[in-house]
Design a protein around this motif. Structure first.
Motif, mmCIF file in Angstrom:
data_model
loop_
_atom_site.group_PDB
_atom_site.id
_atom_site.type_symbol
_atom_site.label_atom_id
_atom_site.label_comp_id
_atom_site.label_asym_id
_atom_site.label_seq_id
_atom_site.Cartn_x
_atom_site.Cartn_y
_atom_site.Cartn_z
ATOM 1 N N ASN A 170 77.101 5.953 91.371
ATOM 2 C CA ASN A 170 77.009 4.868 92.330
ATOM 3 C C ASN A 170 76.566 5.407 93.697
ATOM 4 N N GLY A 171 75.593 4.751 94.306
ATOM 5 C CA GLY A 171 75.123 5.124 95.634
ATOM 6 C C GLY A 171 74.135 6.273 95.665
ATOM 7 N N GLU A 172 73.684 6.771 94.492
ATOM 8 C CA GLU A 172 72.743 7.891 94.461
ATOM 9 C C GLU A 172 71.495 7.517 93.660
ATOM 10 N N VAL A 173 70.357 8.012 94.128
ATOM 11 C CA VAL A 173 69.114 7.853 93.379
ATOM 12 C C VAL A 173 69.186 8.808 92.192
ATOM 13 N N GLY A 174 68.879 8.296 91.024
ATOM 14 C CA GLY A 174 69.005 9.092 89.807
ATOM 15 C C GLY A 174 67.951 10.180 89.675
ATOM 16 N N LYS A 175 68.351 11.261 89.017
ATOM 17 C CA LYS A 175 67.450 12.372 88.717
ATOM 18 C C LYS A 175 67.605 12.739 87.252
ATOM 19 N N ILE A 176 66.534 13.197 86.677
ATOM 20 C CA ILE A 176 66.549 13.694 85.298
ATOM 21 C C ILE A 176 66.141 15.159 85.347
ATOM 22 N N GLU A 177 66.952 16.015 84.765
ATOM 23 C CA GLU A 177 66.630 17.440 84.612
ATOM 24 C C GLU A 177 66.380 17.652 83.129
ATOM 25 N N ALA A 178 65.207 18.156 82.789
ATOM 26 C CA ALA A 178 64.835 18.305 81.385
ATOM 27 C C ALA A 178 64.383 19.743 81.102
ATOM 28 N N PRO A 179 65.316 20.598 80.641
ATOM 29 C CA PRO A 179 64.936 21.977 80.291
ATOM 30 C C PRO A 179 64.226 22.013 78.944
ATOM 31 N N PHE A 180 63.389 23.038 78.752
ATOM 32 C CA PHE A 180 62.624 23.138 77.509
ATOM 33 C C PHE A 180 62.231 24.582 77.227
ATOM 34 N N THR A 181 61.738 24.784 76.022
ATOM 35 C CA THR A 181 61.093 26.040 75.647
ATOM 36 C C THR A 181 59.641 25.723 75.316
ATOM 37 N N PHE A 182 58.789 26.757 75.332
ATOM 38 C CA PHE A 182 57.408 26.568 74.913
ATOM 39 C C PHE A 182 56.936 27.822 74.188
ATOM 40 N N ASP A 183 55.927 27.649 73.336
ATOM 41 C CA ASP A 183 55.494 28.727 72.442
ATOM 42 C C ASP A 183 54.238 29.468 72.903
ATOM 43 N N GLY A 184 53.576 28.969 73.930
ATOM 44 C CA GLY A 184 52.370 29.631 74.403
ATOM 45 C C GLY A 184 51.881 28.964 75.670
ATOM 46 N N PHE A 185 50.916 29.591 76.318
ATOM 47 C CA PHE A 185 50.363 28.992 77.547
ATOM 48 C C PHE A 185 48.911 29.405 77.720
ATOM 49 N N ASP A 186 48.176 28.558 78.444
ATOM 50 C CA ASP A 186 46.800 28.842 78.826
ATOM 51 C C ASP A 186 46.715 28.779 80.348
#
Length: 148
Positions: free
Chosen positions: A126-142
């Protein structure tokens, strides 16, 4: 710049996260507040005779990250929840872009096979703007764009 040449940075060249953007499976995430992508290295200790200091050998790596978003809509519930209920693979593509107009370039990195660690269905106060924290893993990157 030639090797050994000294370069002095200007204060304006520091890149501000204000100009960060994220795309998740090709969709622009307007409510993004922050993004982190990193690679943790798995190392094994290598003993060496007549040496007090241990050596290390990198034998693996793991991609980890997280996104923080202002709660505006049910983005993550729609994205992950529907695939979960359909029993489909929960892997996504995430592109991070950092492009401060004062900097000397832009940086874009694509994380491949992003799999979120959890799905927050409700988290509010109550009285706060909501936030979502979404941790993840990943298998590769470019590396799409890097600053040199």
């Amino acid at each position: 710049m030639e090797k050994g040449q000294v370069y002095e940075i200007l204060g304006t060249e520091g890149i501000s996260g204000t100009f960060g953007e994220v795309w998740l499976d090709g969709e622009y995430v307007a409510e993004i507040e922050g993004c982190q992508l990193k690679v943790d290295f798995e190392k094994q200790t290598v003993a060496r005779p007549r040496r007090m200091m241990k050596a290390h050998k990198t034998v693996g790596a793991e991609g980890k990250g997280s996104v923080t978003m202002t709660k505006v809509k049910s983005r993550m519930i729609n994205l992950i929840g529907q695939r979960m209920q359909d029993q489909k693979t929960l892997a996504f593509e995430l592109i991070s872009k950092l492009d401060d107009p004062d900097s000397i370039g832009a940086e874009r990195i694509k994380a491949k096979d992003v799999q979120f660690d959890d799905l927050t269905l409700a988290d509010w106060k109550n009285g706060e703007v909501g936030k979502i924290e979404a941790p993840f893993t990943f298998d590769g990157f470019d590396l799409i764009d890097v600053i040199k």
